[in-house]
Design a protein around this motif. Structure first.
Motif, mmCIF file in Angstrom:
data_model
loop_
_atom_site.group_PDB
_atom_site.id
_atom_site.type_symbol
_atom_site.label_atom_id
_atom_site.label_comp_id
_atom_site.label_asym_id
_atom_site.label_seq_id
_atom_site.Cartn_x
_atom_site.Cartn_y
_atom_site.Cartn_z
ATOM 1 N N TRP A 188 0.832 -1.217 0.000
ATOM 2 C CA TRP A 188 0.000 0.000 0.000
ATOM 3 C C TRP A 188 0.856 1.251 0.000
ATOM 4 O O TRP A 188 1.841 1.348 0.717
ATOM 5 N N ARG A 189 0.491 2.206 -0.831
ATOM 6 C CA ARG A 189 1.230 3.462 -0.919
ATOM 7 C C ARG A 189 0.271 4.646 -0.836
ATOM 8 O O ARG A 189 -0.822 4.586 -1.398
ATOM 9 N N LYS A 190 0.700 5.714 -0.180
ATOM 10 C CA LYS A 190 -0.070 6.953 -0.171
ATOM 11 C C LYS A 190 0.023 7.618 -1.538
ATOM 12 O O LYS A 190 1.053 7.530 -2.208
ATOM 13 N N LEU A 191 -1.050 8.309 -1.903
ATOM 14 C CA LEU A 191 -1.068 9.010 -3.185
ATOM 15 C C LEU A 191 -0.881 10.517 -3.038
ATOM 16 O O LEU A 191 -0.647 11.209 -4.019
ATOM 17 N N GLY A 192 -1.020 11.035 -1.807
ATOM 18 C CA GLY A 192 -0.853 12.468 -1.578
ATOM 19 C C GLY A 192 0.612 12.829 -1.405
ATOM 20 O O GLY A 192 1.466 11.959 -1.208
ATOM 21 N N PRO A 193 0.935 14.124 -1.472
ATOM 22 C CA PRO A 193 2.323 14.566 -1.318
ATOM 23 C C PRO A 193 2.858 14.313 0.084
ATOM 24 O O PRO A 193 2.106 14.286 1.061
ATOM 25 N N GLU A 194 4.160 14.126 0.180
ATOM 26 C CA GLU A 194 4.827 13.910 1.464
ATOM 27 C C GLU A 194 4.819 15.204 2.286
ATOM 28 O O GLU A 194 4.872 16.298 1.730
ATOM 29 N N PRO A 195 4.776 15.086 3.618
ATOM 30 C CA PRO A 195 4.833 16.300 4.457
ATOM 31 C C PRO A 195 6.228 16.901 4.485
ATOM 32 O O PRO A 195 7.227 16.223 4.228
ATOM 33 N N LYS A 196 6.275 18.187 4.802
ATOM 34 C CA LYS A 196 7.551 18.859 5.032
ATOM 35 C C LYS A 196 8.063 18.491 6.440
ATOM 36 O O LYS A 196 7.323 17.894 7.226
ATOM 37 N N ARG A 204 -1.061 28.041 18.405
ATOM 38 C CA ARG A 204 -0.755 26.884 19.244
ATOM 39 C C ARG A 204 -0.991 25.556 18.541
ATOM 40 O O ARG A 204 -0.837 24.496 19.176
ATOM 41 N N ILE A 205 -1.370 25.583 17.270
ATOM 42 C CA ILE A 205 -1.578 24.316 16.556
ATOM 43 C C ILE A 205 -0.768 24.208 15.269
ATOM 44 O O ILE A 205 -0.566 23.095 14.770
ATOM 45 N N VAL A 206 -0.286 25.330 14.700
ATOM 46 C CA VAL A 206 0.408 25.239 13.411
ATOM 47 C C VAL A 206 1.924 25.225 13.614
ATOM 48 O O VAL A 206 2.440 25.690 14.634
ATOM 49 N N ASP A 207 2.608 24.708 12.630
ATOM 50 C CA ASP A 207 4.060 24.564 12.706
ATOM 51 C C ASP A 207 4.748 25.921 12.865
ATOM 52 O O ASP A 207 4.500 26.858 12.089
ATOM 53 N N GLY A 208 5.610 26.015 13.876
ATOM 54 C CA GLY A 208 6.383 27.222 14.097
ATOM 55 C C GLY A 208 5.549 28.444 14.414
ATOM 56 O O GLY A 208 6.072 29.568 14.422
ATOM 57 N N SER A 209 4.235 28.248 14.676
ATOM 58 C CA SER A 209 3.296 29.362 14.915
ATOM 59 C C SER A 209 3.329 30.366 13.763
ATOM 60 O O SER A 209 3.080 31.563 13.954
ATOM 61 N N ALA A 218 -0.888 28.085 6.397
ATOM 62 C CA ALA A 218 0.043 27.584 7.409
ATOM 63 C C ALA A 218 0.416 26.144 7.067
ATOM 64 O O ALA A 218 -0.102 25.557 6.109
ATOM 65 N N ASP A 219 1.303 25.581 7.866
ATOM 66 C CA ASP A 219 1.612 24.152 7.816
ATOM 67 C C ASP A 219 1.233 23.544 9.158
ATOM 68 O O ASP A 219 1.389 24.186 10.206
ATOM 69 N N LEU A 220 0.747 22.306 9.113
ATOM 70 C CA LEU A 220 0.356 21.618 10.341
ATOM 71 C C LEU A 220 0.901 20.194 10.256
ATOM 72 O O LEU A 220 0.505 19.433 9.387
ATOM 73 N N HIS A 221 1.826 19.871 11.125
ATOM 74 C CA HIS A 221 2.540 18.591 11.066
ATOM 75 C C HIS A 221 3.131 18.367 9.679
ATOM 76 O O HIS A 221 3.143 17.250 9.159
ATOM 77 N N GLY A 222 3.612 19.445 9.088
ATOM 78 C CA GLY A 222 4.284 19.352 7.804
ATOM 79 C C GLY A 222 3.384 19.422 6.599
ATOM 80 O O GLY A 222 3.867 19.501 5.465
ATOM 81 N N TYR A 223 2.067 19.435 6.810
ATOM 82 C CA TYR A 223 1.119 19.476 5.703
ATOM 83 C C TYR A 223 0.591 20.901 5.511
ATOM 84 O O TYR A 223 0.170 21.536 6.485
ATOM 85 N N PRO A 224 0.567 21.420 4.289
ATOM 86 C CA PRO A 224 0.020 22.766 4.064
ATOM 87 C C PRO A 224 -1.488 22.779 4.257
ATOM 88 O O PRO A 224 -2.183 21.830 3.869
ATOM 89 N N VAL A 225 -1.989 23.838 4.869
ATOM 90 C CA VAL A 225 -3.432 23.995 5.071
ATOM 91 C C VAL A 225 -3.831 25.450 4.848
ATOM 92 O O VAL A 225 -3.042 26.369 5.080
ATOM 93 N N GLY A 226 -5.057 25.640 4.388
ATOM 94 C CA GLY A 226 -5.684 26.947 4.387
ATOM 95 C C GLY A 226 -6.661 26.983 5.540
ATOM 96 O O GLY A 226 -7.444 26.046 5.724
ATOM 97 N N ILE A 227 -6.621 28.034 6.336
ATOM 98 C CA ILE A 227 -7.430 28.094 7.559
ATOM 99 C C ILE A 227 -8.478 29.191 7.449
ATOM 100 O O ILE A 227 -8.178 30.317 7.036
ATOM 101 N N LEU A 228 -9.729 28.851 7.814
ATOM 102 C CA LEU A 228 -10.810 29.826 7.964
ATOM 103 C C LEU A 228 -11.281 29.746 9.409
ATOM 104 O O LEU A 228 -11.690 28.672 9.869
ATOM 105 N N ALA A 229 -11.211 30.856 10.133
ATOM 106 C CA ALA A 229 -11.538 30.856 11.559
ATOM 107 C C ALA A 229 -12.391 32.065 11.909
ATOM 108 O O ALA A 229 -12.045 33.196 11.570
ATOM 109 N N SER A 256 -2.610 13.356 7.888
ATOM 110 C CA SER A 256 -1.862 12.216 7.384
ATOM 111 C C SER A 256 -2.803 11.220 6.705
ATOM 112 O O SER A 256 -2.493 10.681 5.634
ATOM 113 N N ALA A 257 -3.968 11.006 7.321
ATOM 114 C CA ALA A 257 -4.933 10.071 6.745
ATOM 115 C C ALA A 257 -5.462 10.552 5.398
ATOM 116 O O ALA A 257 -5.563 9.774 4.445
ATOM 117 N N VAL A 258 -5.798 11.837 5.293
ATOM 118 C CA VAL A 258 -6.364 12.318 4.025
ATOM 119 C C VAL A 258 -5.331 12.262 2.905
ATOM 120 O O VAL A 258 -5.696 12.141 1.726
#
Length: 531
Positions: A263-271, A303-308, A326-337, A513-515
């Motif tokens: 089994w292999r992941k199909l999404g990009p690797e985290p930073k 308090r949740i994203v990489d390097g704040s 931001a990045d979260l555990h090495g994965y890029p994310v767009g945040i709406l808050a 990681s799961a997605v």
């Protein structure tokens, strides 16, 4: 990237009051989750152990890689109903031989692992997660089938469990089942429709009808082993691909099956991962005890994203909604808050553009909810709040990148929809213990009903009973308050779990990681936007 600088005063009285209140909520939550952990209680747990059998969570602990996390899903399922908390099944995501898998384990200490209506809903949600995120499914089966007294609510919808397994297989998502005891009637179709099947010698019993039913239906006298024992299925029917010596051996074989899936992941690797500059412990004092008091979500983000680090998008426009990258555990994310609860036209337009940008960049979106909904009033209606809110909801609905949602405080009205509530199929949705969600606040809802009742009485020329009105408002406020609380909503699977705020970063990291087990691809088109 811009580094966020916290202005949280951890020495203030408000901070300590907030912290104390939230710790109280967490303690209450722990008490409710303990009911799920207890299964059928000490009597049935002891009896199960005396039979030389492992509990559901003990099986999971042996299944997943040593010292790896297990993200349990929907642990409060069936809370507040007539059925046991947890719904007699454990579901979650764990790493097996380096592969992230969706695990479903019957709890045989609760009515023999029989499925009730909430068991079905919890299992269906787990299957949806596996399908959407391309996660192999491992089922640890020991179930007497349907809980017969509630069969009217189980039989018809229960067929979806079989459909799900076959569709997962058809989509190339492996399904692996290990049978530890009875898998009767509908339960027999779980191994029957799985790609790989392990049974335990002298323990597994897989049949559509046990000896009593066979006797009643056909008059045939048959023993368990001849009808559905592991040896028979391993040598005669061919249903068992592997016959294990005992439960531990069955888990070993299951792990080897997963290891051979290639089994292999199909999404990009985290930073590379960086810890935030600020501690998760401080999240406890952030949320005001009064849900009407807003708080700055940047303090949560820090308090949740990489390097704040957080690159804010349109910081001076539509300021009650914070958006950025931001990045979260090495994965890029767009945040709406949500920043001040209410969504105006500017916030809706800002969100729409931001969601489109995230899709064009194939970047997952994280929604941090704390909203009372879209703004009402003549000025805002005339300014186009309906069409602008609809624009945002259109963008959320047709976005194709993975969505993750966390309710930090409030999620009321159509704001729940615009901020990707359950109806909009986020890949994962979690709730903080203090959070609430409803069509509107209890006081507002009771007030609306009071106004409508007064108008109806006036239209009929009748006097209005103020004592009745006060009693009605009190009753409605109490009912809506109860039904908007986190355990109630989680019990009905309107989220995937109520989490300790301090675990937010870890939970989101596991979800990201799961997605990334599947491809990350944005939308190529949207519906018509009303301008």
């Amino acid at each position: 990237m811009t580094t966020l600088h916290s202005v949280l005063d951890t020495g203030s009285a408000d901070y300590h009051d907030n912290r104390s209140a939230l710790l109280g909520k967490i303690a209450e939550l722990d008490g409710e989750q303990a009911k799920a952990l207890a299964g059928g209680g000490p009597k049935y747990t002891e009896r199960h152990h005396k039979r030389g059998k492992l509990l559901a969570r003990e099986r999971i602990e042996l299944l997943v890689d040593r010292d790896s996390p297990f993200l349990e899903l929907s642990p409060l399922a069936a809370w507040g109903t007539d059925f046991p908390v947890g719904a007699s099944v454990v579901t979650g995501i764990g790493v097996v031989e380096g592969v992230e898998c969706l695990v479903v384990a019957n709890d045989p200490t609760v009515r023999g692992g029989a499925s009730n209506p909430w068991t079905l809903r919890k299992t269906f949600r787990a299957n949806d997660i596996a399908f959407a995120n391309r996660l192999p499914v491992v089922s640890l089966v020991e179930s007497g089938g349907a809980d017969l007294p509630s069969q009217a609510e189980i039989f018809i919808p229960g067929g979806r469990a079989f459909r799900d397994l076959t569709r997962l297989s058809a989509a190339g998502i492996p399904t692996v089942t290990a049978v530890f005891g009875n898998a009767t009637a509908g339960g027999a179709y779980v191994p029957g429709m799985s790609d790989h099947v392990v049974m335990v010698k002298d323990r597994s019993k897989v049949f559509l009808g046990g000896p009593p039913l066979v006797k009643m239906a056909t008059g045939e006298e048959a023993e368990d082993e001849a009808l559905g024992g592991a040896h028979m299925h391993g040598t005669v029917s061919g249903l068992a691909d592997y016959v294990a010596e005992d439960e531990v051996d069955a888990i070993r074989l299951t792990r080897r099956i997963v290891a051979r899936l290639n089994w292999r992941k199909l999404g990009p690797e985290p930073k590379p991962v960086e810890e935030p500059l600020y501690g998760a412990e401080e999240l406890l004092g952030l949320v005001p005890t009064d849900p009407r008091v807003p708080f700055d979500p940047r303090e949560v983000i820090a308090r949740i994203v990489d390097g704040s680090r957080f690159d804010e998008f349109k910081p001076g426009y539509g300021t009650s909604l914070v958006t950025g990258w931001a990045d979260l555990h090495g994965y890029p994310v767009g945040i709406l808050a949500n920043a001040r609860g209410v969504l105006f036209s500017e916030e809706s337009q800002k969100a729409t553009q931001f969601i489109q940008l995230a899709n064009s960049a194939d970047t997952p979106l994280l929604f941090l909810q704390n909203t009372t909904g879209y703004m009402v009033g003549a000025r805002y209606e005339q300014g186009g709040i309906i069409k602008h809110g609809a624009m945002m909801i259109n963008a959320v609905s047709n976005s194709r990148v993975p969505h993750l949602t966390v309710n930090l405080g409030a999620s009321y009205g159509a704001g729940n929809y615009g901020m990707c509530g359950r109806a909009f199929d986020p890949r994962f949705l979690f709730t903080w213990p203090n959070a609430k969600s409803a069509v509107m606040g209890p006081v507002q809802l009771a007030g609306v009903l009071s106004i409508v009742a007064r108008q109806a009485a006036a239209a009929k020329g009748q006097d209005y009973n103020e004592d009745h009105d006060a009693a009605m408002r009190e009753m409605v406020e109490g009912q809506i308050e109860q039904q908007s609380l986190a355990p109630f909503l989680s019990g009905r699977l309107y989220d995937d779990g109520v989490i300790d705020p301090r675990d937010t970063r870890t939970v989101l990291g596991l979800c990201l990681s799961a997605v990334h087990s599947g491809p990350i691809k944005g939308a190529e088109g949207y519906g018509v936007f009303r301008m």
